[in-house]
Design a protein around this motif. Sequence first.
Motif, short mmCIF file in Angstrom:
data_model
loop_
_atom_site.label_atom_id
_atom_site.label_comp_id
_atom_site.label_asym_id
_atom_site.label_seq_id
_atom_site.Cartn_x
_atom_site.Cartn_y
_atom_site.Cartn_z
N ASN A 121 0.81 -1.21 0.00
CA ASN A 121 0.00 0.00 0.00
C ASN A 121 0.85 1.27 0.00
O ASN A 121 0.44 2.29 -0.54
CB ASN A 121 -0.93 0.01 1.21
CG ASN A 121 -1.97 -1.10 1.15
OD1 ASN A 121 -2.31 -1.59 0.07
ND2 ASN A 121 -2.49 -1.52 2.31
N LEU A 122 2.03 1.18 0.63
CA LEU A 122 2.90 2.34 0.75
C LEU A 122 4.02 2.36 -0.30
O LEU A 122 4.90 3.22 -0.26
CB LEU A 122 3.53 2.38 2.15
CG LEU A 122 2.53 2.53 3.31
CD1 LEU A 122 3.23 2.30 4.66
CD2 LEU A 122 1.88 3.91 3.28
N SER A 123 3.98 1.39 -1.22
CA SER A 123 5.00 1.28 -2.29
C SER A 123 6.41 1.15 -1.73
O SER A 123 7.36 1.73 -2.25
CB SER A 123 4.91 2.48 -3.24
OG SER A 123 3.65 2.53 -3.87
N ILE A 124 6.53 0.38 -0.64
CA ILE A 124 7.84 0.09 -0.05
C ILE A 124 8.24 -1.31 -0.48
O ILE A 124 7.49 -2.27 -0.30
CB ILE A 124 7.79 0.16 1.49
CG1 ILE A 124 7.41 1.57 1.95
CG2 ILE A 124 9.13 -0.25 2.11
CD1 ILE A 124 7.15 1.68 3.45
N PRO A 125 9.41 -1.50 -1.07
CA PRO A 125 9.84 -2.85 -1.47
C PRO A 125 9.95 -3.78 -0.26
O PRO A 125 10.50 -3.40 0.77
CB PRO A 125 11.22 -2.61 -2.10
CG PRO A 125 11.23 -1.17 -2.48
CD PRO A 125 10.40 -0.48 -1.45
N TYR A 126 9.40 -4.98 -0.39
CA TYR A 126 9.52 -6.02 0.63
C TYR A 126 10.05 -7.27 -0.06
O TYR A 126 9.46 -7.75 -1.03
CB TYR A 126 8.16 -6.31 1.27
CG TYR A 126 8.19 -7.29 2.43
CD1 TYR A 126 8.01 -6.84 3.74
CD2 TYR A 126 8.40 -8.66 2.24
CE1 TYR A 126 8.03 -7.73 4.82
CE2 TYR A 126 8.43 -9.54 3.31
CZ TYR A 126 8.24 -9.07 4.60
OH TYR A 126 8.26 -9.95 5.66
N PHE A 150 13.30 -11.45 -7.40
CA PHE A 150 13.72 -10.12 -7.82
C PHE A 150 15.22 -10.13 -8.06
O PHE A 150 16.00 -10.53 -7.19
CB PHE A 150 13.38 -9.08 -6.76
CG PHE A 150 13.97 -7.72 -7.03
CD1 PHE A 150 13.44 -6.91 -8.00
CD2 PHE A 150 15.10 -7.29 -6.34
CE1 PHE A 150 14.00 -5.66 -8.28
CE2 PHE A 150 15.67 -6.04 -6.60
CZ PHE A 150 15.11 -5.23 -7.57
N SER A 151 15.63 -9.70 -9.24
CA SER A 151 17.04 -9.57 -9.57
C SER A 151 17.76 -10.92 -9.45
O SER A 151 17.16 -11.97 -9.64
CB SER A 151 17.71 -8.50 -8.70
OG SER A 151 19.00 -8.20 -9.16
N GLY A 152 19.03 -10.89 -9.13
CA GLY A 152 19.83 -12.10 -9.02
C GLY A 152 21.28 -11.82 -9.36
O GLY A 152 21.64 -10.73 -9.81
N TYR A 430 24.32 -6.65 -3.13
CA TYR A 430 23.96 -6.50 -4.55
C TYR A 430 22.55 -5.91 -4.68
O TYR A 430 22.32 -4.97 -5.46
CB TYR A 430 24.03 -7.87 -5.23
CG TYR A 430 23.86 -7.83 -6.74
CD1 TYR A 430 24.96 -7.87 -7.58
CD2 TYR A 430 22.58 -7.77 -7.31
CE1 TYR A 430 24.81 -7.83 -8.96
CE2 TYR A 430 22.42 -7.73 -8.69
CZ TYR A 430 23.53 -7.77 -9.50
OH TYR A 430 23.37 -7.73 -10.86
N ILE A 431 21.62 -6.46 -3.91
CA ILE A 431 20.22 -6.01 -3.97
C ILE A 431 20.11 -4.56 -3.53
O ILE A 431 19.42 -3.74 -4.16
CB ILE A 431 19.33 -6.91 -3.10
CG1 ILE A 431 19.19 -8.30 -3.74
CG2 ILE A 431 17.95 -6.27 -2.89
CD1 ILE A 431 18.45 -8.32 -5.06
N LEU A 432 20.77 -4.21 -2.42
CA LEU A 432 20.68 -2.84 -1.91
C LEU A 432 21.27 -1.84 -2.89
O LEU A 432 20.74 -0.74 -3.06
CB LEU A 432 21.40 -2.75 -0.55
CG LEU A 432 20.72 -3.52 0.58
CD1 LEU A 432 21.58 -3.51 1.83
CD2 LEU A 432 19.34 -2.94 0.88
N ASN A 433 22.34 -2.23 -3.55
CA ASN A 433 22.92 -1.35 -4.56
C ASN A 433 21.95 -1.12 -5.71
O ASN A 433 21.79 0.00 -6.22
CB ASN A 433 24.23 -1.94 -5.08
CG ASN A 433 24.91 -1.04 -6.10
OD1 ASN A 433 25.28 0.09 -5.80
ND2 ASN A 433 25.09 -1.56 -7.31
N GLU A 434 21.27 -2.19 -6.09
CA GLU A 434 20.31 -2.08 -7.19
C GLU A 434 19.11 -1.22 -6.80
O GLU A 434 18.64 -0.40 -7.58
CB GLU A 434 19.86 -3.48 -7.61
CG GLU A 434 19.10 -3.49 -8.92
CD GLU A 434 19.04 -4.86 -9.55
OE1 GLU A 434 18.28 -5.03 -10.52
OE2 GLU A 434 19.74 -5.78 -9.08
N ILE A 435 18.63 -1.41 -5.57
CA ILE A 435 17.49 -0.61 -5.10
C ILE A 435 17.89 0.87 -4.99
O ILE A 435 17.14 1.77 -5.39
CB ILE A 435 17.01 -1.11 -3.72
CG1 ILE A 435 16.43 -2.54 -3.84
CG2 ILE A 435 15.97 -0.16 -3.13
CD1 ILE A 435 15.15 -2.63 -4.61
N SER A 436 19.08 1.11 -4.47
CA SER A 436 19.51 2.50 -4.27
C SER A 436 19.66 3.25 -5.59
O SER A 436 19.46 4.46 -5.66
CB SER A 436 20.83 2.56 -3.50
OG SER A 436 21.89 2.01 -4.27
#
Length: 442
Positions: A121-126, A150-152, A430-436
Amino acid sequence: MKIAFVENRYRTLFWDAVAGHLAHHGHEILFIVQNHSFRPTNGRAIVLPYPHKTELANPGEADLELIRSDRNINYFGHRSTGHYAYYRRLISDCLKKEQPQIVFGESTAFHELITIDCCKNLSIPYLQPSTCRFPVGRFSFYRYDTLEPFSGSGEELKNEDAATLIDKIVHRTIKPDYMKRRKQTLSTRWARLKDLSQLTFSYLTGEHYNTPAPWVKTRIERQRRTQIRKWDDMAATRSKLLEKTGRFMLLYPMQMQPEANLDVWGRPFRNQLDTIQRIIQHVPEDVYVIVKPNPKSKYELTPELLNYIANEERIIPILHATPMGAVLPLADLVITATGTVAIECILSDTPILTLIKTLNNDMKNCPWLNSFEELAKWVEQIRNNTFPKTTLSEKIAFVNRLNRTSFRGIPYETALREDNVSDCLKGFDYILNEISQNTRNI
């Protein structure tokens, strides 16, 4: 980045180890804690107070679907749903105030499911880090409460290595990490006793919403053992039916419950008695259905299920001790919701239909069963030898897709081996870098 983790009992030990590394590299760490007995040592913990009885209320429309996946209500006899509205308000307020850029957690306990819904609802990635089953020793970050990775890592296996892996999976010389049995030792039994003591303390100090009463759990465990004995007694009386050749055999491997694998990811089909009944209803009358119990059966073996099977002569129940390797060759067709058997069937050329749509269905020999009414059509295709087939090169591409969308590591080990934590951290980084960098949408 501001990163939130959702407490999940002993999984919190692993989250805490990851959080320590991320905090060291400048990330702000937040924990949302429902069970007060499992507080992390890193970051800032927001401990949700247990509700007073005056704070309980009827669940809202958004929670009615989540309640279908609540193990404490479905399996452990918790009768009230009044805590849903209370926890939804607290979790939603927390997310709105803190505004984390990403949330990591599981999708098993009710407060995690509420958090997932609030994040949507808040568009926060989980993201839920969980084993990808194959290749072994790897995990994926799955979106919200789905099996969509998601990703990989993007890592590719050489064709010869992929072919070797396929051969090992087909001949069952390797098992997924979650199937590997831990050796029972004095130390593991002592650890289990400590776990039970901690969970009992949690219950007695107010955590009634994910933790069953100890006396209730004892009673249910006793019933579980009784159901397993009754199942195996019934299976022994029908074992000779497997020896008769010429019959079309459909295999339905039961999935263990409670488990997110079926109760959440396969929610529409979490009632396995209903699934078996619908299979029987829609297959031709000369088709027999082999029902294989999970070797670690828990609470999916209900008296109603056993009674139905006892009175349906077209069902062949299998002994718990019977390995999948002895049953799969007998099957002309396999049906599963979200079981690992789908991957095994894809690679072994065994016709497989899944009830839940996943990336497995991109393989032409693993169609999605959109409706039980389609069953007769697929049975006919198998009989006519027109069921879709795949080539070795397509299987290699499939295995490589599983490899590309995953990372090395096992994100649920409570032993916290340094090498495993280090491997998993590479995936998180890796994931955090992609999200950022906002390069992809969750």
